[in-house]
Design a protein around this motif. Structure first.
Motif, PDB file in Angstrom:
ATOM      1  N   ARG A  84      53.031 -61.555  53.542  1.00 45.19           N
ATOM      2  CA  ARG A  84      52.074 -62.494  53.712  1.00 45.19           C
ATOM      3  C   ARG A  84      51.967 -63.304  55.039  1.00 45.19           C
ATOM      4  N   PHE A  85      53.104 -63.591  55.407  1.00 49.38           N
ATOM      5  CA  PHE A  85      53.202 -64.135  56.785  1.00 49.38           C
ATOM      6  C   PHE A  85      52.499 -63.139  57.865  1.00 49.38           C
ATOM      7  N   ILE A  86      52.960 -61.814  57.861  1.00 51.98           N
ATOM      8  CA  ILE A  86      52.325 -60.990  58.734  1.00 51.98           C
ATOM      9  C   ILE A  86      50.769 -60.748  58.515  1.00 51.98           C
ATOM     10  N   ALA A  87      50.327 -60.760  57.473  1.00 46.80           N
ATOM     11  CA  ALA A  87      48.768 -60.750  57.089  1.00 46.80           C
ATOM     12  C   ALA A  87      48.098 -61.901  57.623  1.00 46.80           C
ATOM     13  N   ARG A 104      59.759 -54.747  62.253  1.00 43.63           N
ATOM     14  CA  ARG A 104      58.441 -54.949  61.691  1.00 43.63           C
ATOM     15  C   ARG A 104      57.540 -56.238  61.926  1.00 43.63           C
ATOM     16  N   LEU A 105      58.436 -57.399  62.056  1.00 43.03           N
ATOM     17  CA  LEU A 105      57.714 -58.600  62.550  1.00 43.03           C
ATOM     18  C   LEU A 105      57.411 -58.653  63.955  1.00 43.03           C
ATOM     19  N   TYR A 106      58.247 -58.092  64.852  1.00 41.21           N
ATOM     20  CA  TYR A 106      58.176 -58.170  66.180  1.00 41.21           C
ATOM     21  C   TYR A 106      56.760 -57.174  66.271  1.00 41.21           C
ATOM     22  N   GLY A 107      56.631 -55.928  65.820  1.00 38.08           N
ATOM     23  CA  GLY A 107      55.601 -55.136  66.147  1.00 38.08           C
ATOM     24  C   GLY A 107      54.064 -55.386  65.407  1.00 38.08           C
TER      25      GLY A 107
END
Length: 329
Positions: free
Chosen positions: A63-66, A118-121
């Motif tokens: 959800r954060f990434i989105a 994943r979070l970095y990219g």
């Protein structure tokens, strides 16, 4: 007006939760950036967090990434996602809002280091803290058992150094802070705190702890949170003047090259009983009052710029510089 970079703004914590509760449309500009710009805040580390005691799992990171992608896309070109030091300096000097994506407490990874890649990219993550107030698989939290980094925490720290993610120690235990300072190959920061010598909350830093971070080339940020300035019931000392006591003491202890503004305005998350407004620093629109007070205290223009944003730019550059493209093995 001297532009400010806020080392810690709980903006994605707010926006992610609002979207979860009622599928809100993108609100970064309207709900946050307009107020921040009014106070001369030209950039910030925009943070999401799962608080101590809350459920925290990979679904929250998804959800954060989105949310980060959705909100920053909607706010562009008025806000730019900062991925490297050159982006930060260009934004701060051009008038675009410099948005650094951050996450506070990595409990939601459940110890899976692959999430850092994943979070970095995918989210553009460039600032993260391993713990929140509670202990987790990475180490001791600020209000936890008092333990330090675990072996998994050391693995995560090495991965953050390798990728170029600035490590934030704001919610680490004293032992975890010491372990990070000893093990990190790059400078780190403690984004939002205040001074134990002025008011001892149990989390505010001693002069010795402030100097330890400075001696390691790092950065500490002074926050406006009323509970960090004085007892929560002591409304008479929730003031700009009290904030400046903390900030001036911090500069004296750590040095002008190692202090920034980790403002931690989060009046939008709490009731006024939980989070009384600070007189003169009611929200981010009043942040420029700190700059005026620094000048009134006798600091030079160059020193004020360092505190306002250039110290962060230096640490960010050193912490996030990448000399090769890495993949997770």
């Amino acid at each position: 007006m001297v532009p400010i970079f806020d080392l810690h703004a709980d903006v994605f914590m707010d926006l992610t939760r609002r979207h979860e509760s009622h599928n809100a449309a993108p609100e970064l500009e309207e709900r946050h950036l307009r107020r921040m710009r009014a106070g001369g805040v030209a950039g910030a580390a925009l943070i999401d967090c799962r608080m101590a005691g809350e459920a925290a799992g990979p679904e929250h990171l998804e959800r954060f990434i989105a949310a980060a992608r959705r909100e920053l896309a909607a706010a562009w070109p008025g806000a730019v996602t900062v991925l490297r030091a050159a982006d930060l300096r260009a934004a701060m000097e051009s008038g675009a809002f410099a948005a650094v994506v951050g996450y506070e407490g990595l409990s939601a990874t459940l110890g899976d280091i692959d999430w850092l890649w994943r979070l970095y990219g995918e989210a553009g993550l460039r600032v993260a803290s391993l713990t929140h107030n509670d202990d987790n698989v990475f180490g001791g939290g600020a209000l936890g058992s008092g333990g330090g980094l675990t072996e998994k925490g050391r693995e995560a720290l090495a991965a953050m150094n390798k990728l170029g993610i600035l490590v934030d120690m704001a919610h680490a235990s004293p032992a975890t802070r010491r372990d990070i300072l000893a093990a990190s190959a790059r400078p780190v920061m403690l984004s939002h705190t205040s001074c134990k010598a002025v008011y001892d909350t149990g989390r505010n830093l001693s002069d010795e702890a402030l100097r330890d971070i400075a001696d390691a080339g790092g950065l500490v940020g002074c926050m406006t949170s009323p509970a960090a300035l004085a007892p929560i019931a002591d409304r008479a000392r929730h003031t700009l003047e009290r904030y400046m006591e903390h900030l001036n003491h911090m500069i004296g202890a750590a040095g002008v090259d190692h202090v920034g503004l980790g403002l931690h305005f989060c009046e939008y998350l709490y009731t006024r009983e939980e989070y009384p407004l600070v007189s003169g620093l009611e929200d981010a629109s009043r942040a420029q009052a700190i700059i005026d007070a620094l000048f009134a205290s006798g600091y030079s223009h160059g020193e004020v710029e360092k505190i306002a944003w250039r110290n962060f730019a230096r640490v960010f550059e050193e912490a996030t510089a990448v000399t090769a493209v890495f993949t997770r093995k």
